[in-house]
Scaffold this motif. Structure first.
Motif, mmCIF file in Angstrom:
data_model
loop_
_atom_site.group_PDB
_atom_site.id
_atom_site.type_symbol
_atom_site.label_atom_id
_atom_site.label_comp_id
_atom_site.label_asym_id
_atom_site.label_seq_id
_atom_site.Cartn_x
_atom_site.Cartn_y
_atom_site.Cartn_z
ATOM 1 N N THR A 111 -3.370 9.194 3.811
ATOM 2 C CA THR A 111 -4.455 10.110 3.437
ATOM 3 C C THR A 111 -3.949 11.215 2.499
ATOM 4 N N GLY A 112 -2.656 11.448 2.470
ATOM 5 C CA GLY A 112 -2.114 12.483 1.602
ATOM 6 C C GLY A 112 -1.728 11.994 0.212
ATOM 7 N N THR A 113 -1.934 10.717 -0.049
ATOM 8 C CA THR A 113 -1.565 10.131 -1.344
ATOM 9 C C THR A 113 -2.785 10.041 -2.261
ATOM 10 N N GLU A 114 -2.600 10.466 -3.507
ATOM 11 C CA GLU A 114 -3.650 10.258 -4.508
ATOM 12 C C GLU A 114 -3.396 8.907 -5.163
ATOM 13 N N PHE A 115 -4.287 7.963 -4.905
ATOM 14 C CA PHE A 115 -4.156 6.625 -5.469
ATOM 15 C C PHE A 115 -4.946 6.525 -6.774
ATOM 16 N N ARG A 116 -4.602 5.521 -7.552
ATOM 17 C CA ARG A 116 -5.308 5.231 -8.795
ATOM 18 C C ARG A 116 -5.478 3.716 -8.900
ATOM 19 N N VAL A 117 -6.662 3.276 -9.299
ATOM 20 C CA VAL A 117 -6.883 1.837 -9.476
ATOM 21 C C VAL A 117 -6.122 1.385 -10.720
ATOM 22 N N ALA A 118 -5.096 0.566 -10.501
ATOM 23 C CA ALA A 118 -4.311 0.072 -11.630
ATOM 24 C C ALA A 118 -5.009 -1.114 -12.295
ATOM 25 N N LEU A 132 1.793 5.164 -4.022
ATOM 26 C CA LEU A 132 2.818 5.299 -2.994
ATOM 27 C C LEU A 132 4.199 5.349 -3.636
ATOM 28 N N GLY A 133 5.078 6.191 -3.108
ATOM 29 C CA GLY A 133 6.443 6.241 -3.599
ATOM 30 C C GLY A 133 7.213 4.976 -3.246
ATOM 31 N N PRO A 134 8.325 4.696 -3.944
ATOM 32 C CA PRO A 134 9.080 3.464 -3.703
ATOM 33 C C PRO A 134 9.523 3.279 -2.254
ATOM 34 N N HIS A 135 9.808 4.369 -1.536
ATOM 35 C CA HIS A 135 10.253 4.251 -0.147
ATOM 36 C C HIS A 135 9.099 3.921 0.803
ATOM 37 N N HIS A 136 7.873 3.869 0.292
ATOM 38 C CA HIS A 136 6.735 3.483 1.122
ATOM 39 C C HIS A 136 6.157 2.118 0.721
ATOM 40 N N VAL A 153 -8.429 -2.057 5.282
ATOM 41 C CA VAL A 153 -7.530 -1.294 4.414
ATOM 42 C C VAL A 153 -6.110 -1.798 4.669
ATOM 43 N N ALA A 154 -5.372 -2.068 3.601
ATOM 44 C CA ALA A 154 -4.104 -2.766 3.768
ATOM 45 C C ALA A 154 -3.076 -2.300 2.742
ATOM 46 N N LEU A 155 -1.836 -2.744 2.964
ATOM 47 C CA LEU A 155 -0.709 -2.418 2.088
ATOM 48 C C LEU A 155 0.075 -3.682 1.788
ATOM 49 N N ALA A 156 0.641 -3.749 0.570
ATOM 50 C CA ALA A 156 1.575 -4.824 0.216
ATOM 51 C C ALA A 156 2.332 -4.423 -1.036
ATOM 52 N N GLY A 157 3.659 -4.553 -0.991
ATOM 53 C CA GLY A 157 4.454 -4.147 -2.141
ATOM 54 C C GLY A 157 4.189 -2.684 -2.464
ATOM 55 N N PRO A 158 3.953 -2.353 -3.741
ATOM 56 C CA PRO A 158 3.681 -0.955 -4.100
ATOM 57 C C PRO A 158 2.209 -0.576 -3.980
ATOM 58 N N TYR A 159 1.365 -1.488 -3.496
ATOM 59 C CA TYR A 159 -0.085 -1.290 -3.569
ATOM 60 C C TYR A 159 -0.725 -1.034 -2.211
ATOM 61 N N SER A 160 -1.851 -0.321 -2.262
ATOM 62 C CA SER A 160 -2.804 -0.287 -1.163
ATOM 63 C C SER A 160 -4.079 -0.929 -1.686
ATOM 64 N N GLY A 161 -4.912 -1.409 -0.779
ATOM 65 C CA GLY A 161 -6.143 -2.053 -1.206
ATOM 66 C C GLY A 161 -7.120 -2.158 -0.057
ATOM 67 N N VAL A 162 -8.354 -2.528 -0.387
ATOM 68 C CA VAL A 162 -9.404 -2.726 0.605
ATOM 69 C C VAL A 162 -10.028 -4.083 0.343
ATOM 70 N N TYR A 163 -10.048 -4.944 1.366
ATOM 71 C CA TYR A 163 -10.655 -6.261 1.194
ATOM 72 C C TYR A 163 -12.169 -6.109 1.042
ATOM 73 N N PRO A 164 -12.749 -6.517 -0.110
ATOM 74 C CA PRO A 164 -14.193 -6.351 -0.303
ATOM 75 C C PRO A 164 -15.022 -7.361 0.483
ATOM 76 N N THR A 165 -14.426 -8.521 0.761
ATOM 77 C CA THR A 165 -15.100 -9.560 1.542
ATOM 78 C C THR A 165 -14.070 -10.188 2.473
ATOM 79 N N ALA A 166 -14.536 -10.897 3.469
ATOM 80 C CA ALA A 166 -13.610 -11.601 4.364
ATOM 81 C C ALA A 166 -12.894 -12.698 3.595
ATOM 82 N N SER A 167 -11.576 -12.777 3.788
ATOM 83 C CA SER A 167 -10.800 -13.786 3.064
ATOM 84 C C SER A 167 -9.442 -13.935 3.725
#
Length: 204
Positions: A111-118, A132-136, A153-167
């Protein structure tokens, strides 16, 4: 930066990373808005930007800043969206261990991270969020799940994301939101588009 033809009316620009992609995307969309560039589509990805529907590719090559890497853009003036999230994901404890903290620590960092849609991809409305910083950064799960619910809401590699549909999905699940990420009746259909600034807030 390296640009090459990708067909009779498309150009693929290769870049060194997320910041350079964001900068190039902002540069190109700005040129198009000012009428200095004609392109039907400008599509950012992890290391590339694709221009499609370009009537005069040679002219576009002359507009590009040679080998220089564009300066990473700021976020001032970008659309900002807050996604309220209940942090109860199945992998929350695993992420806490990877980050050397506890559940509260993961929530505070996320919640303390400002994300940007890459860029967007994988599924309609799925946005790859950087910040997210490299250590996260966290690895994908060794065994992907066959079904991840919409709004996760999920994390993988350097990214965070939200699944828009079930998959199916192999990301680390940390929470869920009630936000609608993709709706064909909206304009645009995707809630999160490249350049959007995203913050997460814990559901009370």
């Amino acid at each position: 930066m390296r640009a090459r033809r990708a067909g009779p009316s498309a150009i693929l620009i290769e870049l060194p990373g997320d910041d350079a992609v964001s900068a190039a995307y902002e540069l190109l969309t700005g040129l198009r808005e000012r009428g200095e560039l004609t392109a039907a589509e400008i599509v950012p990805a992890a290391r590339t930007v694709l221009l499609d529907g370009v009537p005069d590719p040679d002219r576009v090559f002359r507009l590009l800043p040679g080998d220089a890497t564009p300066t990473p853009p700021g976020t001032e003036g970008n659309t900002q969206i807050t996604i309220t999230t209940r942090y109860d994901g199945e992998d929350l404890d695993d992420v806490a261990r990877l980050w050397g903290t506890d559940r509260a620590g993961v929530i505070a960092i996320h919640t303390g991270t400002e994300f940007r849609v890459a860029f967007c991809g994988f599924a309609p409305g799925f946005a790859y969020l950087t910040g997210l910083g490299p250590h996260h950064h966290v690895p994908r799960r060794a065994t992907p799940r066959t079904r991840v619910p919409a709004g996760t809401v999920a994390l993988a590699g350097p990214y965070s994301g939200v699944y828009p549909t079930a998959s199916p999905g192999g990301w680390q699940l940390i929470g869920r939101t009630r936000e609608t990420l993709f709706d064909l009746d909206n304009d645009p259909p995707a809630l999160l588009t490249p350049g959007t600034v995203v913050r997460f807030a814990e559901e009370p």
